[in-house]
Design a protein around this motif. Structure first.
Motif, short mmCIF file in Angstrom:
data_model
loop_
_atom_site.label_atom_id
_atom_site.label_comp_id
_atom_site.label_asym_id
_atom_site.label_seq_id
_atom_site.Cartn_x
_atom_site.Cartn_y
_atom_site.Cartn_z
N ALA A 178 34.46 36.66 43.19
CA ALA A 178 34.69 37.64 42.13
C ALA A 178 33.49 37.74 41.20
CB ALA A 178 35.94 37.25 41.34
N HIS A 179 32.92 36.61 40.84
CA HIS A 179 31.73 36.62 39.99
C HIS A 179 30.56 37.30 40.70
CE1 HIS A 179 33.95 33.73 37.50
NE2 HIS A 179 33.05 33.93 36.55
N ASP A 180 30.41 37.03 41.99
CA ASP A 180 29.34 37.69 42.76
C ASP A 180 29.51 39.21 42.72
OD1 ASP A 180 28.24 35.27 43.45
OD2 ASP A 180 28.95 35.29 45.52
N ALA A 181 30.73 39.69 42.97
CA ALA A 181 30.98 41.13 43.01
C ALA A 181 30.75 41.78 41.65
CB ALA A 181 32.41 41.40 43.49
N ALA A 182 31.20 41.11 40.58
CA ALA A 182 31.00 41.65 39.24
C ALA A 182 29.51 41.71 38.90
CB ALA A 182 31.74 40.79 38.22
N ASP A 183 28.77 40.69 39.29
CA ASP A 183 27.33 40.68 39.05
C ASP A 183 26.64 41.80 39.83
OD1 ASP A 183 25.08 39.63 37.79
OD2 ASP A 183 24.64 38.27 39.44
N ASP A 184 27.11 42.04 41.06
CA ASP A 184 26.61 43.15 41.87
C ASP A 184 26.77 44.47 41.13
OD1 ASP A 184 25.86 41.67 44.03
OD2 ASP A 184 27.48 42.32 45.34
N MET A 185 27.97 44.69 40.63
CA MET A 185 28.26 45.95 39.94
C MET A 185 27.39 46.14 38.72
SD MET A 185 32.44 46.03 40.17
CE MET A 185 33.31 45.95 41.74
N LEU A 186 27.18 45.05 37.99
CA LEU A 186 26.32 45.11 36.81
C LEU A 186 24.90 45.48 37.21
CD1 LEU A 186 26.12 44.56 33.74
CD2 LEU A 186 25.54 42.19 34.32
N SER A 187 24.38 44.83 38.25
CA SER A 187 23.02 45.10 38.72
C SER A 187 22.86 46.50 39.28
CB SER A 187 22.61 44.07 39.79
OG SER A 187 22.64 42.76 39.28
N ALA A 188 23.93 47.06 39.84
CA ALA A 188 23.88 48.39 40.45
C ALA A 188 24.00 49.51 39.43
CB ALA A 188 24.98 48.53 41.49
N GLY A 189 24.22 49.15 38.15
CA GLY A 189 24.25 50.17 37.11
C GLY A 189 25.56 50.88 36.94
N LEU A 190 26.68 50.22 37.23
CA LEU A 190 27.96 50.85 36.97
C LEU A 190 28.17 51.01 35.47
CD1 LEU A 190 28.32 49.96 40.00
CD2 LEU A 190 30.77 49.76 39.47
N ALA A 191 28.92 52.03 35.09
CA ALA A 191 29.12 52.32 33.68
C ALA A 191 29.86 51.20 32.97
CB ALA A 191 29.88 53.64 33.53
N SER A 192 30.79 50.57 33.67
CA SER A 192 31.48 49.42 33.11
C SER A 192 31.88 48.50 34.26
CB SER A 192 32.74 49.84 32.33
OG SER A 192 33.71 50.37 33.21
N VAL A 193 31.93 47.21 33.95
CA VAL A 193 32.35 46.21 34.92
C VAL A 193 33.37 45.30 34.24
CG1 VAL A 193 31.66 44.35 36.46
CG2 VAL A 193 30.07 46.23 36.00
N THR A 194 34.56 45.24 34.80
CA THR A 194 35.64 44.44 34.21
C THR A 194 36.21 43.49 35.25
OG1 THR A 194 36.24 46.29 32.75
CG2 THR A 194 37.85 44.50 33.00
N MET A 195 36.39 42.24 34.87
CA MET A 195 37.07 41.26 35.71
C MET A 195 38.48 41.07 35.20
SD MET A 195 34.09 38.35 36.20
CE MET A 195 34.98 37.42 37.45
N ILE A 196 39.44 41.15 36.12
CA ILE A 196 40.84 40.91 35.77
C ILE A 196 41.16 39.46 36.11
CG2 ILE A 196 43.23 41.49 36.29
CD1 ILE A 196 42.29 44.32 36.91
N GLN A 197 41.54 38.71 35.08
CA GLN A 197 41.86 37.29 35.25
C GLN A 197 43.36 37.09 35.14
OE1 GLN A 197 40.38 34.59 32.19
NE2 GLN A 197 40.08 32.98 33.72
N ARG A 198 43.96 36.56 36.21
CA ARG A 198 45.42 36.41 36.25
C ARG A 198 45.87 35.00 35.87
NH1 ARG A 198 46.31 37.97 42.21
NH2 ARG A 198 44.42 36.68 42.33
N GLY A 199 44.94 34.05 35.78
CA GLY A 199 45.29 32.69 35.41
C GLY A 199 44.03 31.95 34.97
N ILE A 200 44.21 30.82 34.33
CA ILE A 200 43.08 30.03 33.85
C ILE A 200 42.20 29.60 35.03
CG2 ILE A 200 44.34 27.85 33.92
CD1 ILE A 200 42.86 27.11 31.28
#
Length: 585
Positions: free
Chosen positions: A352-374
């Protein structure tokens, strides 16, 4: 599934005499090894045997239980020639109060089969000027006179390069067929070649290394290069970067296969198989390059690696009205198509962290991670372990001991930089800063984040968190949550893991009866051992092999040794306690 906290284990806290000479203590224990008695152990001692005397992986708890099992197994195996290495003795300290003295030893067995073995004694003062054993570890090293499972000559230097090592590619009969050509399958195949076992590795992919190369573009290890080596050599020498990419891993695997002449068939998949209990032979129906073939073999190793075969994905209502793109991480490659659009990742573990970092690097307008538990977050720099320690010392430890020791060490590191974790929490990331890496690996096969830099981007607000509510349904352009909030998303990547139980693959290949014989794969049993992995576990000629890269490398040696012993007609004797031993245990 057993919890690590359920086992009767504690770390020794006795103070060491200031005049302790570790070498002298080690030397004095040599004679005791030849005639171990119950009084040589502390009351809550442990013994972890790795195929040396029990023929499998066993952990025994308490002095009476250990003594009963040791007496029976050592008598059956005819142990002898014990020798300690005084120069290896050293004091292990964790924090201010926990300490013990470790010393290496070796021994041999003259039963059937004859073996060489090694071990570690972890000693503590007995309060009366002497020493007792807190932890005993024993490890099968070699079958005498039948090769060295840890050494394989380079095929490039002996004039026999290439992939085929056991005859021609037209062979239809082998001692062993290994299903899966990733780290686990390659390790198992190499160990078998070292012992002169005829084998073939079946890999469904077109090329060696595709098990990594065909993953999402930014895939890389979240452990250091040192942990990634295949058996026999440094597969990834110093010119490789510290955090290996998927392409690095694929190239290293290709070079290793070529160097050692590993017998691997690409574009080859097992379809069905049957076991003949009279002839003790498998019939395996495979497809190779689109053509149906039949193989005969005496053993099969199901090398499913980390078990990344069957994606696990939550189901939310109204999927049909969503206008965006939904992918599981198994199908995700890279997000450049969604530049200037909104990306969401469901999950907060490594992928999940890899994918979110990908999206950030690719210039997406927003990147959000949904966390369902600690989520347990472990900084990479806290967990750098040399291969030799990870294999011999680390992998021979009882899981419950490894858990306590690692938690104590890691807690001290976490406490030195609280702001690192406080910043994550301020950003909305629910952090388990004092989690258990052993639990996540042994019971969950993941679910944690080994931080290689993305936590800082979350703390800085570059990646936002949604952790106050869980998704319940899709909308036309995103997700709705239980609290009524809505999150816009053009791309949703579910990094929600996989079904890791290889029992399901056994059922698909060999039917329900054999699957039930084999039982579950992974998770801890009542002794704190991994279920099914690396050992005979219900069927006499079928093995599960996988886990982390360290598991794949180290435990492949024991699968090969078990198969070699069976082929020689002298299988490792599985310990079955007598009635007296059962009473003591």
């Amino acid at each position: 599934m057993s919890s690590l906290v359920d086992f009767p284990v504690s770390l020794p806290t006795s103070a060491f005499p200031p005049e302790t000479n570790a070498s002298d203590v080690a030397s004095a224990f040599t004679s005791k090894l030849n005639d171990l008695q119950e009084q040589h152990f502390v009351k809550d001692a442990l013994w972890r045997d790795t195929f040396a005397l029990t023929g499998t992986l066993r952990t025994f708890y308490s002095a009476p239980s250990i003594f009963a099992a040791w007496k029976e197994t050592s008598s059956q195996a005819k142990v002898g020639n014990f020798a300690t290495d005084p120069d290896s003795a050293y004091v292990v300290r964790i924090g201010e109060n926990v300490a013990w003295l470790d010393v290496n030893f070796t021994f041999e067995t003259s039963g059937s089969p004859q073996t060489t073995c090694s071990g570690f004694l972890s000693l503590v003062p007995d309060g009366e000027g002497g020493w007792q054993i807190w932890l005993l570890r024993t490890i099968l090293e070699q079958l005498k006179g039948h090769g060295n499972v840890d050494v394989l000559e380079s095929a490039q230097t002996n004039g026999h390069g290439g992939h085929v090592s056991n005859g021609t590619e037209d062979e239809t009969s082998f001692d062993c067929v290994v299903i899966g050509g990733g780290q686990a399958g390659l390790s198992a195949g190499g160990r078998m070649k070292a012992l002169g076992i005829s084998y073939v590795i079946l890999d469904k992919n077109p090329e060696v290394g595709d098990s990594w190369k065909r993953r999402y573009n930014s895939a890389r290890l979240h452990t250091t290069r040192e942990y990634a080596h295949l058996p026999f050599d440094r597969t990834f020498p110093s010119h490789y970067q510290e955090l290996l990419t998927k392409d690095d891993l694929a190239q290293g695997y290709k070079d290793w296969v070529s160097k050692f002449g590993i017998n691997i068939w690409q574009k080859s998949s097992a379809k069905t198989g049957t076991w003949d209990p009279i002839q003790n032979v498998w019939t395996l129906n495979i497809q190779r390059d689109g053509n149906d073939r039949t193989l005969k073999c005496k053993y099969i190793v199901l090398a499913g690696g980390g078990g990344f075969q069957t994606p696990s994905m939550p189901i939310y209502a109204d999927r049909d009205i969503y206008q965006g793109t939904v992918l599981h991480s198994a199908d995700y490659t890279e997000p450049s198509t969604w530049k200037n659009k909104h990306g969401v990742v469901v999950g907060t573990a490594n992928t999940a962290h890899d994918a979110a970092d990908d999206m950030l690097s690719a210039g997406l307008a927003s990147v959000t991670m949904i966390q369902r538990g600690i989520t347990y977050v472990l900084p990479l720099e806290y967990y750098k372990v040399p291969t030799e320690i990870a294999d011999r010392i680390g992998s021979s430890n009882p899981n419950a001991v490894a858990d306590l020791a690692s938690q104590l060490s890691l807690k001290a590191m976490v406490d030195k930089e609280p702001e690192r974790f406080d910043a994550l929490e301020r950003a909305g990331f629910k952090v388990d800063r004092y989690g258990s890496i052993i639990h996540h690996i042994a019971n969950r096969m993941g679910g944690h984040y080994l931080d290689v830099g993305v936590s800082k981007k979350i703390s800085d607000g570059l990646i936002t968190m949604k952790s106050d509510s869980v998704p319940i349904r899709y909308t036309r352009d995103g997700l709705e949550f239980a609290d009524g909030s809505v999150l816009k998303a053009d791309l949703i990547v579910f990094a929600t893991g996989f079904v890791h139980n290889m029992k399901l693959q056994v059922k698909d290949l060999f039917g329900a009866e054999i699957a039930e014989q084999m039982g579950d794969y992974w998770g801890l049993d009542e002794e704190g051992e991994l279920k099914g992995a690396f050992k005979r576990c219900g069927h006499p000629a079928l093995f599960y092999h996988g886990g982390t890269q360290g598991h794949a490398r180290f435990f492949s040696r024991f699968i090969a040794l078990q198969i070699k012993a069976g082929l020689l007609g002298t299988p490792l004797a599985l310990y079955k306690p007598s009635q007296m031993a059962k009473v003591l245990q």
